[in-house]
Motif scaffolding. Structure first.
Motif, PDB file in Angstrom:
ATOM      1  N   GLN A  31       0.950  -1.195   0.013  1.00 31.13           N
ATOM      2  CA  GLN A  31       0.030  -0.053   0.152  1.00 31.13           C
ATOM      3  C   GLN A  31       0.655   1.319  -0.036  1.00 31.13           C
ATOM      4  OE1 GLN A  31      -3.264   0.139   2.512  1.00 31.13           O
ATOM      5  NE2 GLN A  31      -2.677  -1.632   3.745  1.00 31.13           N
ATOM      6  N   VAL A  32       0.629   2.158  -0.983  1.00 26.40           N
ATOM      7  CA  VAL A  32       1.329   3.110  -0.765  1.00 26.40           C
ATOM      8  C   VAL A  32       0.438   4.670  -0.821  1.00 26.40           C
ATOM      9  CG1 VAL A  32       2.976   4.726  -2.261  1.00 26.40           C
ATOM     10  CG2 VAL A  32       2.996   2.345  -2.198  1.00 26.40           C
ATOM     11  N   ARG A  33       0.936   5.502   0.049  1.00 20.05           N
ATOM     12  CA  ARG A  33       0.068   6.977   0.006  1.00 20.05           C
ATOM     13  C   ARG A  33       0.929   7.946  -0.235  1.00 20.05           C
ATOM     14  NH1 ARG A  33      -5.078   8.657   3.845  1.00 20.05           N
ATOM     15  NH2 ARG A  33      -4.838  10.722   3.352  1.00 20.05           N
ATOM     16  N   LEU A  62       4.698   7.456   2.345  1.00 17.78           N
ATOM     17  CA  LEU A  62       4.003   6.393   3.299  1.00 17.78           C
ATOM     18  C   LEU A  62       3.756   5.282   2.411  1.00 17.78           C
ATOM     19  CD1 LEU A  62       2.514   5.447   6.094  1.00 17.78           C
ATOM     20  CD2 LEU A  62       0.639   6.913   5.447  1.00 17.78           C
ATOM     21  N   PHE A  63       4.217   4.121   3.043  1.00 19.43           N
ATOM     22  CA  PHE A  63       3.792   2.829   2.426  1.00 19.43           C
ATOM     23  C   PHE A  63       3.921   1.796   3.670  1.00 19.43           C
ATOM     24  CE2 PHE A  63       8.409   2.442   2.759  1.00 19.43           C
ATOM     25  CZ  PHE A  63       8.659   1.130   3.149  1.00 19.43           C
ATOM     26  N   LEU A  64       2.844   0.687   3.350  1.00 16.03           N
ATOM     27  CA  LEU A  64       3.035  -0.487   4.354  1.00 16.03           C
ATOM     28  C   LEU A  64       3.150  -1.656   3.204  1.00 16.03           C
ATOM     29  CD1 LEU A  64       2.386  -1.631   7.017  1.00 16.03           C
ATOM     30  CD2 LEU A  64       0.002  -1.247   6.616  1.00 16.03           C
ATOM     31  N   LYS A  90       0.091   2.139  10.409  1.00 18.65           N
ATOM     32  CA  LYS A  90       1.347   2.717  10.057  1.00 18.65           C
ATOM     33  C   LYS A  90       1.057   4.074   9.425  1.00 18.65           C
ATOM     34  CE  LYS A  90       5.630   2.238   7.641  1.00 18.65           C
ATOM     35  NZ  LYS A  90       6.175   1.570   6.182  1.00 18.65           N
ATOM     36  N   GLY A  91       1.900   5.031   9.858  1.00 23.98           N
ATOM     37  CA  GLY A  91       1.830   6.480   9.209  1.00 23.98           C
ATOM     38  C   GLY A  91       2.061   7.350  10.169  1.00 23.98           C
ATOM     39  N   PRO A  92       2.536   8.574   9.772  1.00 22.19           N
ATOM     40  CA  PRO A  92       2.749   9.603  10.768  1.00 22.19           C
ATOM     41  C   PRO A  92       1.794  10.202  11.517  1.00 22.19           C
ATOM     42  CG  PRO A  92       2.865  10.474   8.419  1.00 22.19           C
ATOM     43  CD  PRO A  92       2.568   9.096   8.366  1.00 22.19           C
ATOM     44  N   HIS A 139       4.374   3.323  13.990  1.00 24.68           N
ATOM     45  CA  HIS A 139       3.975   1.821  13.443  1.00 24.68           C
ATOM     46  C   HIS A 139       3.281   1.366  14.701  1.00 24.68           C
ATOM     47  CE1 HIS A 139       4.852  -1.809  10.700  1.00 24.68           C
ATOM     48  NE2 HIS A 139       3.436  -1.910  11.140  1.00 24.68           N
ATOM     49  N   GLN A 185      -2.537  10.572   7.714  1.00 23.70           N
ATOM     50  CA  GLN A 185      -1.600   9.740   6.859  1.00 23.70           C
ATOM     51  C   GLN A 185      -1.426   8.634   7.508  1.00 23.70           C
ATOM     52  OE1 GLN A 185      -0.110  10.938   3.810  1.00 23.70           O
ATOM     53  NE2 GLN A 185      -1.713  12.370   3.908  1.00 23.70           N
ATOM     54  N   LEU A 195      -1.829   4.163   7.224  1.00 24.08           N
ATOM     55  CA  LEU A 195      -2.453   2.975   6.368  1.00 24.08           C
ATOM     56  C   LEU A 195      -2.564   1.722   7.486  1.00 24.08           C
ATOM     57  CD1 LEU A 195       0.264   2.863   3.568  1.00 24.08           C
ATOM     58  CD2 LEU A 195      -2.103   3.528   3.231  1.00 24.08           C
ATOM     59  N   GLU A 233      -3.571  -2.654   7.880  1.00 26.73           N
ATOM     60  CA  GLU A 233      -3.386  -4.028   7.122  1.00 26.73           C
ATOM     61  C   GLU A 233      -3.719  -5.031   8.305  1.00 26.73           C
ATOM     62  OE1 GLU A 233      -2.871  -4.776   3.815  1.00 26.73           O
ATOM     63  OE2 GLU A 233      -4.017  -6.634   4.298  1.00 26.73           O
TER      64      GLU A 233
END
Lengths: 173, 978, 97
Positions: A22-24, A87-89, B654-656, B703, B732, B734, B736
């Motif tokens: 996943q990429v944002r 930002l990626f996962l 995950k993300g800032p 994370h 921002q 993500l 899963e």
């Protein structure tokens, strides 16, 4: 026994590795993605393939990577470099998925029995990818060739249910 | 018994005789017969008893409109109730019996009901059995007035389902449907053509009547040949469209084996097709209306069109010497066709004063007497008809004095035709009353469909072919002269109480009049008051007649009475075909743990928790569940136990803005959590209700790993995404769901650390390096793992997340390396016992749909937290601020060692005068560690009532108990350190 | 069963989706300052029109994305499908209360 029923034309793919990216990102990533996977990035709901690796565009900013362990690991490694500023996962889902392939008219009948998506030749060409429902569970389907052969990936804890569906549709079609 | 099979004609295979059993006696028919045609051919005219009065009944129709010949087919698991004999294909050794007659249709002991008929009018049951209670009378009434019996055995068959997609779904295999399929198939469209019965061609099947200059059956064979050769056309016989749903989704039931001898059946019995079409062509034909006159329900009275069908398809004459009674041209053609086949038609009685001279001439040439302005006023013969009584009409519903009695063994009637508008109407299309046909025809359509042929009210062959081939819109009308609407025939001004409107539900014209007198005049009220149209045929032959009778009584147009809503299914449909694969193991997914086989090998007693099969305990020898729980709990408390916790939800976030998101969804503050640390968190829904709890771990600055309760992972993952996509789109983040990527082995007990060390790890397990509520990624047995030091038991405890496919391996290593420590696998019940000993909350057991966080001890945490989170505002509504809210407390039984019952009510001491429930026991177990029963309860104002003695009421028994702290074991929490 | 055109996956059967109820309902920016009435209005009060209804749907079995739908509650005709953050399409008349 219902839970291990496997029809002709169906084979498990226990060695297939599966990962999700996943990429944002604020800026377009198509070129970087192509570089990362080593082939032109797929269009929505399509899968592109090279030996040992396939990549399907399954949702906005989401790709499913499928292939050999080395190839998938290699892409995940390159993701860390190529998308360091975004930002990626990226998650290796191999242990959480159950992959198989199913060929022939029985495969088409099986999918038609449990999924509302039109998998006929006209509506679902080779290289198409879809996430949909199979009975009461989710499934990821791609079409590999015109036999037709489909690759089927489900969440691994649904494996007994999946085989029960295979068994129930043993004389469909 | 004389045979009614004609020497020639019909589509039956006379070289293939079939033996079958009717009411225990053997009969024979031919392949190609229906049960109804075979019975008629054998001269069996009496085939059923009516629902309410048990009047003798014969076959009225030839299709799904049949109200009388309702049969129970087969016995045992194959038994099917309430099938129409007209729709059951004959097969070898078929066994059937009527549904509503004991011991037989000839000697039905409930026929006495008929003698008391005038005391049992419409709504009799509603009015009579109100006092004292309907349920007192219900069993006897149900027995007297009932249809078939549901099978008592399991269904030996299985059922398929399949989705299909097409450009054109053509419903109906008559001339209209065939022509439409030929046209659309020729245009290159993908076409599915279905017909409900076994034969193609509808009313033209078996006919020599010309279609496009070719005898009917030849035309049908030729067209079907063409259609079968088209790769883009699918044709399905014995496939009934049962419902038309939104956006051109239709359900169809294909009967795959019902027509085969039971011994010869294989594969699924029926298949449910779920078709999505771009356009639906409705070519469902029309249903004939009976004439409503005294005695019209007697055996031998049959719809003229049905007689034509039995003649054309089966070579069976409905009578050797029938009389025909009609108000329109169609029955004249039937009379002429019967006469041409050698049947001695006695007379045609037509309600009209004038008819087409050509018809009259043709009848007279066949020696058929013609009686105009004449209607039937009765039939004679007890169980078999021997004469018909005719009378002249003095008005549209009352006959004059003259009577004429004609010998006859059948009376073939026609009151006009009703287009089968069900699918058009199910698809929300509107209807209009046609002034010439005196019935409802399709008007405006809402979805992508068109009605053609008789279904559109077009009863002309040329018009049907034109609309079917898309050359013209269908126009309602007939080739012949206008009909004379006759709604009910009576000897006096009042509608007759022996003139049936709804045959199956025993509703007469007099019942409709009663409803009118009592002001139940809207069609919906009429239906419910009289039960008209509510039988298993859903009023196919009766609805329009009922509306006609009502319209005449009220002197209002039929359009003002209206029609009832048409709803699926068109005909009763097997429940099994709707269930499809959702039976047995297919009912819902059953998920297995990573080390499932190992648990079984260790004697696990498996139970279903959510969708997961999990060990409740691992019982040994003659152990009871309580014995096993005691053994397992003490092993954990004293040495080490292992538990598979794989279903615990795991969601990567995950993300800032990940910490911001989680701060907004947890009651607890998350942003202050340090990387590598874990925190117990509670989630609410926006209504403030406790929704989920679990351990959240900060893997890195940006994370997190969100832990959820087992079986709740996908729900939480979905709600996080809903918030990210719909509410806080700028965050921002993500996510899963990786729940089933990781198997989880929980190692708990004072020797947990030793056991992991023995298995081998590169993780420093020392309390300093790996304190409680922290998380480390490392290798155990050379496998990459995520290890969290968290505890649901109160003991030193590690949760090891390991790739799912390696979890069974780790489990085996635990057993192997812990053998001399007495390592003990423990199940859910033991885990529950330990968490109750510790007073740990179990969301869903201790909480319900009214529980706010302050009720379970989170009030102070909320007070301290400054920022908003989901559900926070709802916790401070007036109801949330009540001081008498139920709060979670511990309960100590004061009368011995029996655990309190879960669900038992907390009531005040009786000396206070009231025994109002103040709450209930939510968790309870016999504590092996403390050797006494422990429990938790939600009690009004409980937090402030510690030390108080209350009564615990359960099924009349009161037990004394004391309100105490929920945590009963190791209150200081020292055991967490091992 | 409706057929819904998912913006990413195209036409799919309703059973693949979950309806999330009325759309365009913004969560109050600072719920703590909402009055009980305002908060109750946000939580519980919804339009129930005979006619055009604006609602949000999740393609649960497909791309797992939320989007907005304008649907006629009488005919079930879907009049517009648009993004989560897009405004109601111009030209679709709301039924007056």
């Amino acid at each position: 026994m219902a839970d291990v029923y496997s029809p002709a034309g169906w084979t498990a793919e226990p060695d297939l590795h599966v990962a999700k990216l996943q990429v944002r990102a604020a800026r377009p990533i198509s070129a970087r993605l192509s570089k990362t996977i080593g082939m032109t990035a797929p269009k929505p709901n399509r899968e592109v393939s090279r030996p040992g690796l396939s990549c399907a565009a399954i949702a906005p900013g989401e790709w499913l990577l499928v292939g050999g362990r080395a190839e998938v690991d290699d892409v995940l490694e390159r993701v860390r470099g190529n998308f360091a500023d975004d930002l990626f996962l990226a998650v290796d889902l191999t242990a959480g998925r159950y992959a198989s392939r199913f060929s022939g008219l029985a495969a088409l009948a099986f999918l038609s029995a449990y999924s509302p998506v039109d998998f006929s030749a006209n509506a679902f060409a080779v290289g198409s990818a879809a996430r949909t429902q199979l009975g009461d569970i989710g499934i990821f389907v791609t079409k590999l060739d015109d036999q037709p052969t489909f690759r089927l990936i489900i969440e691994q804890s649904m494996t007994p249910y999946f085989h029960n569906l295979l068994w129930h549709s043993r004389s469909a079609g | 018994m004389s045979s009614y099979r004609l020497a020639r004609g019909g589509l039956v295979d006379r070289k293939a005789p079939i033996e079958f059993t009717w009411q225990g006696r053997t009969h024979s028919g031919f392949r190609g017969d229906t049960l109804a045609s075979a019975l008629l051919a054998e001269g069996i005219g009496l085939v059923g008893r009516s629902f309410k009065y048990h009047r003798p009944r014969g076959i009225l129709a030839a299709g799904l409109d049949e109200p009388n010949a309702i049969v129970q087919l087969e016995s045992g698991g194959h038994s099917t109730p309430n099938l129409k004999a007209t729709y059951v294909d004959l097969y070898d050794d078929l066994k059937a019996a009527p549904v509503n007659a004991r011991p037989s249709v000839e000697h039905d002991r409930m026929a006495v009901n008929g003698l008391f008929k005038r005391f049992i009018p419409a709504a009799f049951y509603y009015k009579t059995f109100m006092w004292p209670n309907w349920h007192l009378f219900e069993p006897a009434i149900r027995k007297a007035a009932g249809l078939g019996e549901a099978p008592r055995e399991g269904d030996p068959d299985y059922y398929d389902q399949r989705y299909a997609h097409c450009d054109k779904l053509i419903v109906g295999g008559g001339i209209a449907g065939l022509k439409a399929a030929l046209t659309e198939g020729g245009n290159g469209h993908s076409v599915i053509l279905v017909t409900g019965g076994a034969l193609w061609g509808g009313r033209y099947a078996g006919s020599s009547q010309l279609v496009e200059n070719v005898p009917g059956q030849q035309w049908i064979d030729a067209v079907m040949g063409e259609l079968r050769a088209m790769p883009n056309v699918i044709v399905l016989a014995r496939t009934l469209v049962t419902g038309y749903y939104d956006h051109e989704m239709l359900a169809m039931c294909e009967r795959l084996t019902d027509h085969a001898a039971i011994a010869a059946r294989s594969g699924p019995r029926q298949r449910l097709w779920k078709v999505r079409a771009k356009e639906v062509v409705i070519a469902t034909g029309a249903i004939e209306r009976p004439l409503v006159f005294p005695g019209n329900d007697r055996p031998g009275v049959m719809l003229a069109g049905a007689a034509q069908t039995f003649l054309r398809r089966h070579g069976v004459a409905a009578g050797r010497a029938p009389v025909v009674a009609t108000n329109n041209d169609s029955a004249w053609h039937v009379a002429l066709e019967l006469a041409a086949a050698g049947v001695q038609v006695q007379a045609i009685a037509d309600a009209r004063e004038e008819v087409d001279a050509r018809l009259r001439l043709a009848a007279e040439q066949h020696g058929i007497a013609v009686k105009l302005n004449t209607v039937p006023i009765g039939v004679k013969g007890a169980k078999a008809m021997n004469a018909v009584v005719l009378a002249p009409l003095a008005s549209d519903r009352v006959v004059g004095k003259a009577r004429e009695t004609l010998s006859a063994d059948a009376l073939l009637i026609s009151g006009g035709w009703n287009p089968v508008v069900h699918l058009h109407s199910q698809a929300q299309g509107s209807l209009r009353l046609d002034d010439r046909l005196h019935t409802f025809v399709p008007d405006k359509r809402v979805q992508a469909n068109r009605s053609i042929g008789a279904a559109a009210g077009d009863f002309t062959l040329s018009g049907t072919l034109a609309s079917a081939s898309g050359k013209a819109e269908a126009v309602a009308g007939t080739d012949g002269a206008a009909m004379r609407p006759i709604w009910s025939i009576s000897e006096k001004d009042e509608p007759s109480s022996y003139a049936w409107v709804d045959f199956q539900n025993d509703v007469t014209a007099a019942d409709v009049a009663l409803a009118a007198r009592e002001n139940f005049i809207s069609v919906e009220h009429l239906k419910r008051y009289t039960t008209l149209g509510m039988a298993s045929d859903q009023g196919k032959t009766s609805n329009i007649n009922g509306i006609g009778v009502m319209s005449e009584l009220l002197d209002r147009p039929m359009s003002a009475i209206g029609t009832t809503k048409f709803r699926p299914p068109y005909d009763p449909t097997t429940i099994g075909v709707f269930a499809g694969h959702r039976v047995g193991e297919g009912l819902q997914p059953r998920r297995l743990l990573a080390a499932h086989e190992a648990h079984l090998a260790f004697g696990a007693h498996m139970e279903e928790y959510g969708s997961w099969m999990r060990p409740s305990t691992y019982r040994r020898g003659n152990e009871t569940e309580q014995d096993a729980v005691a053994r397992e709990v003490l092993a954990v408390r004293n040495s080490v136990g292992i538990f598979e916790a794989s279903p615990l939800g795991k969601i990567e976030v995950k993300g800032p803005d990940a910490a911001t998101l989680l701060d907004r969804v947890y009651v607890n503050t998350i942003r202050t959590l340090k990387p590598g640390k874990c925190r117990y968190g509670l989630m609410l829904n926006e209504h403030g209700i406790v929704f989920d709890d679990g351990i959240v771990t900060r893997l890195a600055e940006d994370h997190f790993l969100v832990g959820t309760t087992s079986g709740h992972a996908s729900v939480i993952a979905e709600s996080l995404q809903e918030l990210l996509q719909c509410e806080w789109v700028d965050l921002q983040v993500l996510t899963e769901d990786v729940t089933t990527n990781w198997g989880v082995v929980n190692i708990a007990g004072p020797r947990a650390r030793d056991l992991i060390a023995r298995i081998g790890t590169d993780i420093d397990l020392s309390p300093e390096a790996f304190p409680h509520m922290s998380h480390i990624e490392g290798r155990i047995a050379d496998i990459d793992c995520r290890v969290a030091r968290v505890s649901f038991s109160g003991e030193l405890s590690y949760e090891i997340a390991i790739p799912w496919n390696r979890a069974a391996h780790l489990w085996a290593l635990c057993l192997q390396h812990g053998e001399d420590m007495g390592v003990t696998p423990f199940g859910i019940e033991s885990l529950m016992a330990m968490r109750i000993e510790k007073g740990f909350l179990h969301v869903g057991s201790d909480t319900d749909g009214t529980t706010l966080p302050q009720d379970v001890g989170f009030g102070a945490i909320i007070e301290k937290k400054k920022s908003d989170f989901i559900g926070r505002r709802s916790t401070s509504r007036p109801d949330g601020r009540r001081v008498d809210r139920r709060q979670l407390v511990g309960l100590e039984a004061l009368d011995g060692k029996k655990p309190l019952s879960v669900g038992a009510h907390i009531v005040p001491d009786r000396s206070r005068g009231s025994e109002r429930s103040e709450g209930w026991v939510t968790s309870s177990v016999y504590s092996p560690s403390l050797d006494l029963p422990v429990a938790m309860a939600m009690v009004e104002g409980g937090a402030g009532r510690r030390g108080e003695t209350v009564n615990v009421w359960d099924l009349g028994e009161r037990r004394p108990a004391r309100i105490v702290d929920a945590c009963r074991y190791d209150v200081a929490g020292e055991r967490l350190n091992g | 069963m409706l057929q819904i055109k998912c913006p990413w996956c195209g036409d799919r059967a309703e059973s693949e989706f979950r309806c999330g109820g009325e759309g365009h309902i913004a969560r109050p920016v600072d719920p703590q300052v909402s009055s009980d009435e305002e908060w109750a209005d946000y939580l519980y009060f919804r339009e129930n029109p005979k006619g055009i209804h604006f609602e949000r749907w999740l393609h649960r079995f497909g791309c797992q994305r939320w989007f907005n739908v304008a649907r006629n509650t009488v005919s079930h005709e879907i009049l517009a499908i648009y993004g989560m953050t897009d405004p109601k399409p111009a030209g679709l008349v709301e039924v007056p209360k």
